[in-house]
Design a protein around this motif. Structure first.
Motif, mmCIF file in Angstrom:
data_model
loop_
_atom_site.group_PDB
_atom_site.id
_atom_site.type_symbol
_atom_site.label_atom_id
_atom_site.label_comp_id
_atom_site.label_asym_id
_atom_site.label_seq_id
_atom_site.Cartn_x
_atom_site.Cartn_y
_atom_site.Cartn_z
ATOM 1 N N GLY A 107 27.088 -14.896 -18.182
ATOM 2 C CA GLY A 107 25.543 -14.928 -18.936
ATOM 3 C C GLY A 107 24.540 -15.179 -17.952
ATOM 4 O O GLY A 107 23.430 -15.006 -18.367
ATOM 5 N N ALA A 108 24.667 -15.192 -16.633
ATOM 6 C CA ALA A 108 23.504 -15.544 -15.821
ATOM 7 C C ALA A 108 23.223 -14.374 -14.966
ATOM 8 O O ALA A 108 23.918 -13.425 -14.920
ATOM 9 N N SER A 109 21.697 -14.618 -14.505
ATOM 10 C CA SER A 109 21.137 -13.392 -13.805
ATOM 11 C C SER A 109 20.740 -13.960 -12.562
ATOM 12 O O SER A 109 20.471 -15.276 -12.350
ATOM 13 N N ALA A 110 20.619 -12.991 -11.338
ATOM 14 C CA ALA A 110 20.207 -13.202 -9.933
ATOM 15 C C ALA A 110 19.430 -12.242 -9.705
ATOM 16 O O ALA A 110 19.383 -11.138 -9.837
ATOM 17 N N ARG A 111 18.293 -12.685 -8.846
ATOM 18 C CA ARG A 111 17.099 -11.988 -8.363
ATOM 19 C C ARG A 111 17.135 -11.934 -6.933
ATOM 20 O O ARG A 111 17.257 -13.005 -6.332
ATOM 21 N N PHE A 112 17.048 -10.807 -6.349
ATOM 22 C CA PHE A 112 17.199 -10.543 -4.905
ATOM 23 C C PHE A 112 15.984 -9.814 -4.456
ATOM 24 O O PHE A 112 15.614 -8.701 -5.257
ATOM 25 N N THR A 113 15.305 -10.350 -3.428
ATOM 26 C CA THR A 113 14.042 -9.581 -3.043
ATOM 27 C C THR A 113 13.914 -9.266 -1.404
ATOM 28 O O THR A 113 14.549 -10.429 -0.733
ATOM 29 N N ALA A 114 13.750 -8.216 -0.869
ATOM 30 C CA ALA A 114 13.581 -7.694 0.482
ATOM 31 C C ALA A 114 12.132 -7.489 0.833
ATOM 32 O O ALA A 114 11.727 -6.289 0.227
ATOM 33 N N ARG A 115 11.607 -8.120 1.799
ATOM 34 C CA ARG A 115 10.201 -7.497 2.440
ATOM 35 C C ARG A 115 10.455 -7.231 3.658
ATOM 36 O O ARG A 115 11.049 -7.964 4.629
ATOM 37 N N HIS A 116 10.035 -6.041 4.035
ATOM 38 C CA HIS A 116 9.806 -5.548 5.317
ATOM 39 C C HIS A 116 8.319 -5.167 5.731
ATOM 40 O O HIS A 116 7.672 -4.649 5.168
ATOM 41 N N THR A 117 8.074 -5.796 7.045
ATOM 42 C CA THR A 117 6.635 -5.225 7.662
ATOM 43 C C THR A 117 7.002 -4.536 8.914
ATOM 44 O O THR A 117 7.604 -4.926 9.963
ATOM 45 N N LEU A 118 6.274 -3.190 9.177
ATOM 46 C CA LEU A 118 6.376 -2.487 10.316
ATOM 47 C C LEU A 118 4.996 -2.527 11.205
ATOM 48 O O LEU A 118 4.061 -2.056 10.346
ATOM 49 N N ARG A 119 5.060 -2.815 12.618
ATOM 50 C CA ARG A 119 3.766 -2.826 13.218
ATOM 51 C C ARG A 119 4.036 -1.895 14.118
ATOM 52 O O ARG A 119 4.991 -1.955 14.987
ATOM 53 N N HIS A 120 2.940 -1.118 14.552
ATOM 54 C CA HIS A 120 3.028 -0.131 15.673
ATOM 55 C C HIS A 120 1.586 0.377 15.982
ATOM 56 O O HIS A 120 0.518 0.201 15.057
ATOM 57 N N ASP A 121 1.522 0.789 17.174
ATOM 58 C CA ASP A 121 0.108 1.617 17.316
ATOM 59 C C ASP A 121 -0.234 2.529 16.487
ATOM 60 O O ASP A 121 0.691 3.135 15.908
ATOM 61 N N LYS A 122 -1.531 2.687 16.262
ATOM 62 C CA LYS A 122 -1.999 3.713 15.198
ATOM 63 C C LYS A 122 -1.698 5.078 15.573
ATOM 64 O O LYS A 122 -1.410 6.153 14.645
ATOM 65 N N ASP A 123 -1.713 5.417 16.964
ATOM 66 C CA ASP A 123 -0.954 6.797 17.328
ATOM 67 C C ASP A 123 0.247 7.173 17.323
ATOM 68 O O ASP A 123 0.431 7.978 17.782
ATOM 69 N N VAL A 124 0.910 6.128 17.133
ATOM 70 C CA VAL A 124 2.573 6.235 17.126
ATOM 71 C C VAL A 124 2.944 6.932 15.726
ATOM 72 O O VAL A 124 2.521 6.532 14.544
ATOM 73 N N VAL A 125 3.612 8.166 15.892
ATOM 74 C CA VAL A 125 4.114 8.879 14.661
ATOM 75 C C VAL A 125 5.528 8.265 14.212
ATOM 76 O O VAL A 125 6.115 8.505 15.259
#
Length: 541
Positions: free
Chosen positions: A518-536
């Motif tokens: 009857g229990a619940s569990a919550r899982f969260t993942a946060r990701h941050t990508l950093r790079h130069d503006k001219d990088v595609v």
């Protein structure tokens, strides 16, 4: 008239002349001995067959006839207790020239042809009777050959009508049954003929082995040979008892052969060895390094030369499959104290040439398993029941496995016992609900003049256990992995994952935890990508 009489006399004498010629040829050759299959060792792609025959005292040469045309003459071996063996001769000829080598398939074909001819004759006779009754019923009253001229009375008309009705009913019913029987026999004949055509040369030609020997007394002669083509493949059946966390694992083998020789009441041994594979390991090729010469300029409109990589791939494929035959896709393992695993079938088996595949049950084991509910919410908002098995004892070649959960069939998978831990999935766990929230993204610029870009993503999942007991839960998630130093990745998880490189896969994280009823569990993942503006960026998910 004289020519016709002489022609008939010549035709009548021809079979007698042929019979006398055949008798003389048989008298000059070695006598044919009756042999039986005493052992068959079956490999993936080939088989070693052993035949046994009793030879009378004083025999100087004998012939084993009606052998498969595809036998390897170099593999023929003959052993005789107390009787020296001399040279051997192998001959291949058309099956039509060997009347005693019809085989079970030929007998079935002849029997089916005869039954079809009888069915057609019966259908034709019933159609003739039906047409005769129609002709009688079509005559006007008083002109029937049966009644003669005159007008019949009411009683005679009723009796005649009733007789015609009964006869017509019986005839039409028997005609319908005869046509149905004829159609069934024609379908069987068509299937057997197609099966015979698929067999090809292996069915239309036979081999014989003539052995020279000196037998001072009655002796037992053993002939063994290898033949290409027959094969066996492993398959398994796994049945999970979810309440007791037990898996019943059954070994099965599918045997098929199309050699032209029926294996009737034969002792069978299955082996994981591969006699057709290379007997030695390949040697390393020389590794040379040189300066590539300058590439000449190629005109713009000229066709490009074939890529060397493609030629190399074709060459390697040809070397991997000698004689143009692909190697059987079968995993060979080392057995305890030997170089192959062998399964001896306790009962004698019948495997007709060109017939259906024969399924054999080899072994059943009861294995304790660890159960867990696995989910990959970003791809599928479901949970699946997984049974983790310990290292399996013995040799288990890779093969398909049919999966059953609590007696119900759930699907197919592959058993690969080469892994340290074997896992089998037994379908969805409908009592685990999975809720995957939409992905949230946020982009921003960083740096003094906005020369850098930051992009953040967040995924959240909620899983609820609706079982009346606690379950072991495993949640998998893919995190971004940078393959260039210009791209920086920062990840945060709630709660902290158990593994960040699950099973050696970079970027695959796993949360493992016990989830109460009857229990619940919550899982969260946060990701941050950093790079130069001219990088595609080039992303692959």
């Amino acid at each position: 008239m004289t020519f016709t009489l002489l022609h008939r006399l010549a035709l009548a004498a021809l079979p007698a002349a042929l019979l006398a010629w055949n008798g003389a040829a048989t008298a000059q050759g070695a006598p044919v001995v009756e042999s039986r299959i005493s052992a068959v060792k079956l490999y993936p792609g080939s088989a070693t067959v052993e035949r046994t025959a009793r030879v009378p005292a004083g025999s100087r040469s004998v012939t084993f006839d009606c052998l498969p045309a595809g036998l390897d003459a170099r593999s023929v071996q003959v052993q005789a207790a107390g009787a020296p063996v001399g040279d051997m001769a192998v001959q291949v000829r058309d099956r039509a020239l060997a009347s005693s080598c019809a085989g079970a398939q030929g007998e079935r074909l002849r029997s089916l042809t005869q039954r079809l001819a009888e069915a057609r004759a019966e259908t034709g006779a019933l159609e003739l009777a039906h047409n005769y009754l129609k002709s009688i019923a079509g005559n006007a009253p008083g002109t029937s050959p049966a009644t003669g001229p005159g007008t019949p009375g009411a009683g005679q008309i009723g009796a005649t009508t009733d007789a015609l009705r009964k006869s017509g009913h019986d005839t039409l019913l028997r005609l319908h049954q005869a046509r149905q029987r004829q159609d069934e026999l024609e379908q069987q004949l068509k299937a057997l003929t197609a099966e015979r055509e698929r067999a090809g040369a292996a069915q239309t030609r036979v081999a014989s082995v003539t052995v020279a020997l000196a037998a001072p007394r009655e002796a037992e002669l053993r002939l063994s040979y290898q033949v290409r083509g027959p094969s066996w493949s492993p398959s398994y059946r796994a049945t999970l008892d979810s309440s007791g966390a037990q898996v019943r694992l059954e070994r099965l083998a599918l045997v098929a052969q199309d050699t032209g020789e029926d294996w009737s009441d034969a002792p069978l041994t299955l082996s994981t060895g591969q006699p057709l594979a290379s007997a030695g390991a390949p040697l390393p090729r020389p590794w040379t390094v040189d300066v590539r010469p300058a590439r000449p300029e190629v005109p713009t409109l000229a066709a490009a030369a074939p890529a060397p990589v493609a030629r190399s791939a074709r060459a390697e494929a040809a070397e991997a499959a000698p004689d143009g035959e692909p190697a059987p896709d079968f995993t060979v393992a080392i057995a305890e104290g030997a170089y192959a695993t062998e399964f001896t079938v306790p009962q004698r088996v019948n495997v007709p040439s060109g017939g259906p595949r024969v399924a054999l049950a080899l072994q059943t084991q009861q294995i304790g398993a660890a159960l867990l509910a696995r989910s990959t919410p970003a791809l599928d908002a479901s949970a699946y029941l997984v049974a983790q098995l310990p290292a399996l004892p013995g040799i288990w070649p890779t093969g398909p496995v049919a999966l059953y959960r609590d007696g119900a069939y759930v699907g197919q998978s592959t058993l690969d016992a080469s892994q340290a831990q074997q896992e089998l999935s037994f379908g969805r766990d409908e009592r685990i609900t999975v809720e995957a929230e939409p992905e949230r993204q946020l982009s921003a610029s960083a740096g003094l003049i906005g020369t850098r870009t930051e992009r953040s993503t967040e995924r959240s999942y909620t899983l609820t256990n609706r079982h009346a007991r606690a379950v072991q839960l495993q949640v998998l998630h893919a995190a971004p992995v940078s393959r260039d130093a210009q791209i920086k990745v920062e990840s945060h998880y709630e709660p902290t994952p158990t593994e960040t490189d699950w099973r050696g896969r970079p970027g695959t994280i796993a949360w493992n935890q016990q989830l109460a009823a009857g229990a619940s569990a919550r899982f969260t993942a946060r990701h941050t990508l950093r790079h130069d503006k001219d990088v595609v960026l080039r992303e692959r998910r």
